[in-house]
Design a protein around this motif. Structure first.
Motif, short mmCIF file in Angstrom:
data_model
loop_
_atom_site.label_atom_id
_atom_site.label_comp_id
_atom_site.label_asym_id
_atom_site.label_seq_id
_atom_site.Cartn_x
_atom_site.Cartn_y
_atom_site.Cartn_z
N ASP A 122 0.85 -1.19 0.00
CA ASP A 122 0.00 0.00 0.00
C ASP A 122 0.88 1.24 0.00
O ASP A 122 2.05 1.19 0.41
N THR A 123 0.34 2.32 -0.48
CA THR A 123 1.05 3.60 -0.43
C THR A 123 0.07 4.71 -0.12
O THR A 123 -1.11 4.64 -0.51
N HIS A 124 0.54 5.70 0.63
CA HIS A 124 -0.28 6.89 0.91
C HIS A 124 0.58 8.14 0.75
O HIS A 124 1.77 8.14 1.10
N ARG A 125 -0.05 9.19 0.23
CA ARG A 125 0.60 10.48 0.08
C ARG A 125 0.83 11.11 1.45
O ARG A 125 -0.01 10.96 2.35
N ILE A 126 1.93 11.82 1.59
CA ILE A 126 2.21 12.52 2.83
C ILE A 126 1.62 13.92 2.75
O ILE A 126 1.73 14.58 1.72
N GLU A 127 0.94 14.30 3.83
CA GLU A 127 0.25 15.60 3.86
C GLU A 127 0.42 16.20 5.25
O GLU A 127 0.29 15.49 6.25
N SER A 128 0.68 17.52 5.29
CA SER A 128 0.86 18.14 6.61
C SER A 128 -0.49 18.21 7.32
O SER A 128 -1.54 18.32 6.69
N ASP A 177 -8.50 6.16 7.91
CA ASP A 177 -7.47 6.73 8.79
C ASP A 177 -6.08 6.62 8.16
O ASP A 177 -5.09 7.01 8.78
N ALA A 178 -6.00 6.03 6.95
CA ALA A 178 -4.76 5.96 6.16
C ALA A 178 -3.66 5.15 6.86
O ALA A 178 -2.48 5.47 6.75
N ASP A 179 -4.07 4.12 7.61
CA ASP A 179 -3.09 3.27 8.29
C ASP A 179 -2.49 2.31 7.26
O ASP A 179 -2.97 1.19 7.03
N VAL A 180 -1.42 2.78 6.65
CA VAL A 180 -0.81 2.09 5.50
C VAL A 180 -0.36 0.67 5.86
O VAL A 180 -0.44 -0.25 5.03
N LEU A 181 0.06 0.47 7.10
CA LEU A 181 0.55 -0.85 7.52
C LEU A 181 -0.62 -1.83 7.67
O LEU A 181 -0.56 -2.97 7.18
N PHE A 182 -1.68 -1.41 8.34
CA PHE A 182 -2.87 -2.27 8.44
C PHE A 182 -3.41 -2.59 7.04
O PHE A 182 -3.87 -3.70 6.78
N HIS A 183 -3.36 -1.60 6.13
CA HIS A 183 -3.88 -1.83 4.77
C HIS A 183 -3.06 -2.89 4.04
O HIS A 183 -3.61 -3.77 3.37
N VAL A 206 9.11 8.06 -2.04
CA VAL A 206 9.38 7.82 -0.61
C VAL A 206 10.58 8.65 -0.17
O VAL A 206 10.52 9.38 0.82
N GLY A 207 11.64 8.57 -0.95
CA GLY A 207 12.89 9.24 -0.60
C GLY A 207 12.78 10.75 -0.60
O GLY A 207 13.50 11.44 0.12
N GLU A 213 5.19 3.89 1.99
CA GLU A 213 4.74 2.61 1.47
C GLU A 213 4.85 1.55 2.56
O GLU A 213 5.71 1.66 3.43
N ALA A 214 3.98 0.55 2.48
CA ALA A 214 4.09 -0.60 3.37
C ALA A 214 3.94 -1.88 2.56
O ALA A 214 3.17 -1.93 1.59
N GLN A 215 4.71 -2.86 2.95
CA GLN A 215 4.68 -4.18 2.30
C GLN A 215 4.45 -5.23 3.38
O GLN A 215 4.95 -5.07 4.49
#
Ligand code: C5P
Ligand code: MG
Length: 169
Positions: A16-22, A44-50, A148-149, A155-157
């Motif tokens: 999964d991937t999510h955009r970073i937002e302030s 809630d954009a919990d990329v790891l749970f997704h 990411v960089g 991202e989470a795998q």
């Protein structure tokens, strides 16, 4: 010969991937990490749970998170992603399997996450009814390259292994 046609083991992977937002919360496996920015998303954009949810669904060949929880549906706006994971976990049991172990990676440039590893692992293990010994959480930067960089995404795998439960006679 056994009439049980279920494979004894099934493997699944999720990404999964999510955009970073302030101003958004940074939540990994239900743990809120102190940060000025977080992850954009319908839930809630919990990329790891997704990623873990998709790995469980993938092991069962039951589609992906969007099939089970469409992001167009208003009831999932701001949803706690734990319920997605619990839904996938119930499908695992319903199909006659148990979860053996989970290995995950979170790719995020900053903040440093390693101090939060014990809490994230415990939270993920609790959500999955696993011992922490069977839950791995790894962190990597993107080495300042790519989305990411450059600090634009996280991202989470995840990889999971399921084992068939003994059939009741
Ligand atoms: O990406 P890199 O190999 O440079 O990461 C070095 C270590 O820094 C990782 O092994 C990981 O434990 C840690 N790390 C972290 N938080 C991040 C990224 C990496 O704690 N956001
Ligand atoms: Mg997601």
């Amino acid at each position: 010969m056994s009439s049980d046609s279920r494979p004894p083991f099934r493997i699944g992977q999720g990404w999964d991937t999510h955009r970073i937002e302030s101003g958004r919360p940074l939540i990994l496996a239900g743990i809120r990490i102190p940060s000025e920015f977080g992850f954009a998303g319908h839930s809630d954009a919990d990329v790891l749970f997704h990623a873990v949810t998709d790995a469980l669904l993938g092991a069962l060949a039951l589609g992906d998170i969007g099939v089970h929880f469409p992001d167009s549906a208003p009831e999932w706006k701001g949803a706690d992603s734990l319920q997605f994971l619990q839904h996938a976990l119930k499908l695992v049991t319903d199909r006659g399997y148990e979860l053996i172990n989970v290995d995950t990676s979170v790719l995020l440039e900053r903040p440093k996450l390693k101090d939060y590893r014990p809490r994230i692992r415990e939270s993920l293990a609790g959500a999955l009814n696993l011992s922490t010994a069977n839950v791995s959480v790894k962190f990597k930067t993107g080495e300042q390259v790519g989305p990411v960089g450059e600090g634009r995404s996280c991202e989470a795998q995840a990889v999971v292994l399921l084992s068939a439960l003994l059939q009741r006679r």
